[in-house]
Design a protein around this motif. Structure first.
Motif, mmCIF file in Angstrom:
data_model
loop_
_atom_site.group_PDB
_atom_site.id
_atom_site.type_symbol
_atom_site.label_atom_id
_atom_site.label_comp_id
_atom_site.label_asym_id
_atom_site.label_seq_id
_atom_site.Cartn_x
_atom_site.Cartn_y
_atom_site.Cartn_z
ATOM 1 N N THR A 1 60.111 10.711 29.700
ATOM 2 C CA THR A 1 60.919 10.869 28.889
ATOM 3 C C THR A 1 61.232 9.601 27.957
ATOM 4 O OG1 THR A 1 62.179 12.006 30.766
ATOM 5 C CG2 THR A 1 63.424 11.394 28.685
ATOM 6 N N VAL A 2 61.176 8.539 28.224
ATOM 7 C CA VAL A 2 61.399 7.534 27.480
ATOM 8 C C VAL A 2 60.265 7.318 26.270
ATOM 9 C CG1 VAL A 2 61.299 4.974 27.178
ATOM 10 C CG2 VAL A 2 62.729 6.132 28.863
ATOM 11 N N VAL A 3 59.132 7.676 26.907
ATOM 12 C CA VAL A 3 57.903 7.729 25.769
ATOM 13 C C VAL A 3 58.080 8.527 24.932
ATOM 14 C CG1 VAL A 3 55.328 7.854 25.713
ATOM 15 C CG2 VAL A 3 56.378 6.436 27.559
ATOM 16 N N PHE A 4 58.259 9.802 25.295
ATOM 17 C CA PHE A 4 58.377 11.176 24.536
ATOM 18 C C PHE A 4 59.659 10.904 23.391
ATOM 19 C CE2 PHE A 4 60.595 15.035 23.379
ATOM 20 C CZ PHE A 4 59.528 15.944 22.964
ATOM 21 N N VAL A 5 60.828 10.325 23.682
ATOM 22 C CA VAL A 5 61.732 10.181 22.882
ATOM 23 C C VAL A 5 61.639 8.863 21.740
ATOM 24 C CG1 VAL A 5 64.332 9.243 22.663
ATOM 25 C CG2 VAL A 5 63.696 10.912 24.383
ATOM 26 N N SER A 6 60.903 7.959 22.565
ATOM 27 C CA SER A 6 60.522 7.018 21.392
ATOM 28 C C SER A 6 59.278 7.255 20.289
ATOM 29 C CB SER A 6 59.950 5.546 22.307
ATOM 30 O OG SER A 6 60.914 5.329 23.293
ATOM 31 N N LEU A 7 58.291 8.014 20.787
ATOM 32 C CA LEU A 7 57.787 8.681 19.979
ATOM 33 C C LEU A 7 58.209 9.354 18.790
ATOM 34 C CD1 LEU A 7 54.413 9.579 22.279
ATOM 35 C CD2 LEU A 7 54.485 7.949 20.643
ATOM 36 N N VAL A 8 59.201 10.411 19.183
ATOM 37 C CA VAL A 8 59.886 11.233 18.247
ATOM 38 C C VAL A 8 60.565 10.327 17.063
ATOM 39 C CG1 VAL A 8 61.619 12.825 17.734
ATOM 40 C CG2 VAL A 8 60.066 13.089 19.794
ATOM 41 N N VAL A 9 61.095 9.242 17.723
ATOM 42 C CA VAL A 9 61.963 8.414 16.818
ATOM 43 C C VAL A 9 61.077 7.667 15.666
ATOM 44 C CG1 VAL A 9 63.388 6.269 16.838
ATOM 45 C CG2 VAL A 9 63.972 8.476 18.605
ATOM 46 N N VAL A 10 60.276 6.890 16.443
ATOM 47 C CA VAL A 10 59.236 6.107 15.600
ATOM 48 C C VAL A 10 58.399 7.043 14.405
ATOM 49 C CG1 VAL A 10 57.146 4.983 15.561
ATOM 50 C CG2 VAL A 10 58.894 4.566 17.396
ATOM 51 N N LEU A 11 57.873 8.216 14.851
ATOM 52 C CA LEU A 11 57.409 9.136 14.131
ATOM 53 C C LEU A 11 58.204 9.606 12.760
ATOM 54 C CD1 LEU A 11 55.381 11.407 16.366
ATOM 55 C CD2 LEU A 11 54.354 9.742 14.558
ATOM 56 N N ALA A 12 59.417 9.803 13.454
ATOM 57 C CA ALA A 12 60.546 10.343 12.286
ATOM 58 C C ALA A 12 60.834 9.351 11.469
ATOM 59 C CB ALA A 12 61.585 10.852 13.065
ATOM 60 N N THR A 13 60.869 8.119 11.842
ATOM 61 C CA THR A 13 61.220 6.941 11.018
ATOM 62 C C THR A 13 60.211 6.729 9.952
ATOM 63 O OG1 THR A 13 62.607 5.794 12.812
ATOM 64 C CG2 THR A 13 61.695 4.403 11.083
ATOM 65 N N PHE A 14 59.064 6.626 10.313
ATOM 66 C CA PHE A 14 57.902 6.356 9.361
ATOM 67 C C PHE A 14 57.561 7.445 8.514
ATOM 68 C CE2 PHE A 14 56.944 2.931 12.404
ATOM 69 C CZ PHE A 14 56.549 2.044 11.429
#
Length: 433
Positions: free
Chosen positions: A410-423
């Protein structure tokens, strides 16, 4: 399932739901974040539980009972051709067009049945994010450029997230693939077209019951909206017919279950949601009194509801307390968020992604919210970042995901979404806005 042992849990959930649904919030004189927490929970109970979550629980239960594990593995398993698996996951999510919470029972159903982590998470993201109506509304209200960017970003995210999750957890996926390889080929219980009719009717009930009005008073989409309850009723009739014809539900039971809903649907002054609720209750009672597959279906659906609903309501209460409702204040002032979203810095895009990830957006509500934020000085890049992170995630959905696939995933999935959305937001603001 021994329903006599489950009555306390059922009664408790019904009591909490009824208490929130009919809560006289205005007479309680609550103020500040506490009032927002309770108000968001009441809104969630009224707008999403009956029409969104309950049909989703029935679909998830049906996946567990009526779909063989090998059938899931054939299209979404870890050994399946990547192009096929991710295409099926993305298309399925696009058709459903549900919110970040409604997709959870469906994700849990296919993941527990053996779907690969990559295709399952691609479906998890695409369900709320790749919403055709939301894409159209974004382009019309917020501008064609932002609408196109949202389409490209959402489709790309579903593929990137699925592939990234598969790669990061490839050792675990290798174990699931090895286990799947030794599964025997199942015997066909019923023709594929019958299953397609059965599941298609349930999906149609979910889609049409939640069809929004949109922003126009004419045209095709408005015509569908004006007929939404007729279409929902026809889909429910097809569901009942398939249950009687192919799944062992007695004709008498089906008639007794559906008659109250039919009468209420034509009774003057009765809201359609009352008839919908009567039909859902009748279906549950009829399935519970049956033997064989319908009873197993109800049991599986209840298992998903028992696991997911408490976490969802807890998450909604916390989200309302922290962030409030659109236009209202939680404990975190909205001015702080709005003041951090101007310009196109990485920080602004990161704040937009994190805020979107933790807030709860019902389907299509993100567009008017963003319209207001853009009018208050929000940058185009952060707007896209919020569009890509917000509909697919929420604090309630994170709590449920943790119970389904564990804390680490869950942490990895959420982190990936946030990072991808940010960039993505930063790049869009720098080169295209």
């Amino acid at each position: 399932m021994d329903w006599k042992r489950q009555w306390k849990s059922i009664a408790g959930m019904l009591a909490v739901f009824a208490g929130l649904y009919w809560l006289p919030l205005e007479s309680l004189h609550l103020r500040g974040p506490l009032a927002e927490s309770v108000a968001l929970a009441r809104w969630y109970a009224r707008e999403h539980v009956l029409l969104c979550l309950v049909p989703a629980f029935f679909i998830a239960g049906a996946i567990g009972v009526f779909v063989s594990q090998n059938s899931v593995m054939k299209y979404l398993g870890p050994n399946v051709n990547k192009a096929l698996a991710y295409s099926v996951a993305s298309i399925a999510g696009t058709v459903l067009a549900v919110c970040s919470c409604t997709v959870l029972p469906l994700f849990a159903g296919i993941y527990k049945m053996g779907a690969g982590l990559g295709p399952a998470t691609a479906f998890l993201y695409s369900g709320p994010a790749i919403n055709v109506l939301a894409m159209i509304l974004t382009a019309r209200v917020l501008g064609l450029s932002l609408g196109v960017a949202r389409v490209v970003g959402a489709v790309g995210f579903s593929l990137i997230l699925g592939l990234a999750m598969h790669f990061i957890f490839r050792r675990e996926e290798a174990g699931r693939a090895a286990a799947a390889a030794v599964l025997p080929e199942p015997e066909a219980v019923r023709p594929l077209w019958r299953s397609a009719v059965f599941f298609g009717s349930m999906v149609a009930v979910l889609v049409f019951a939640n069809w929004g009005a949109g922003g126009e008073n004419a045209g095709f989409w408005h015509a569908v909206y004006s007929l939404k309850w007729w279409l929902t009723g026809l889909a429910a009739l097809a569901l009942a017919a398939s249950l009687v014809a192919w799944y062992g539900l007695g004709l008498r039971q089906a008639v007794v279950a559906g008659l109250p809903a039919l009468v209420l649907s034509f009774w003057p002054g009765v809201p359609p949601t009352v008839a919908f609720s009567a039909g859902t209750l009748g279906l549950a009672v009829a399935a519970g009194r049956s033997r064989g597959e319908p009873a197993e279906w109800l049991s599986a659906s209840w298992s998903f509801a028992r696991q997911i609903l408490p976490l969802l309501f807890a998450g909604v209460l916390v989200a309302g307390f922290l962030l409030g409702r659109p236009g209202q204040e939680g404990i975190i002032p909205s001015a702080w968020i709005a003041g951090s979203l101007g310009g196109n810095s990485l920080g602004a895009n990161f704040v937009a992604s994190v805020a979107g990830a933790f807030m709860y957006f019902a389907t299509l509500t993100e567009v008017p919210i963003l319209q207001g934020l853009l009018g208050s000085g929000m940058g185009q890049g952060p707007a896209l970042a919020l569009l890509l992170a917000g509909p697919a995630l929420s604090l309630p959905s994170m709590l449920v995901l943790r119970s389904i696939m564990g804390t680490r995933k869950t942490v990895v999935f959420v982190s990936l979404v946030v990072v991808l959305a940010t960039f993505s937001g930063w790049l869009y603001g720098a080169f295209f806005a």
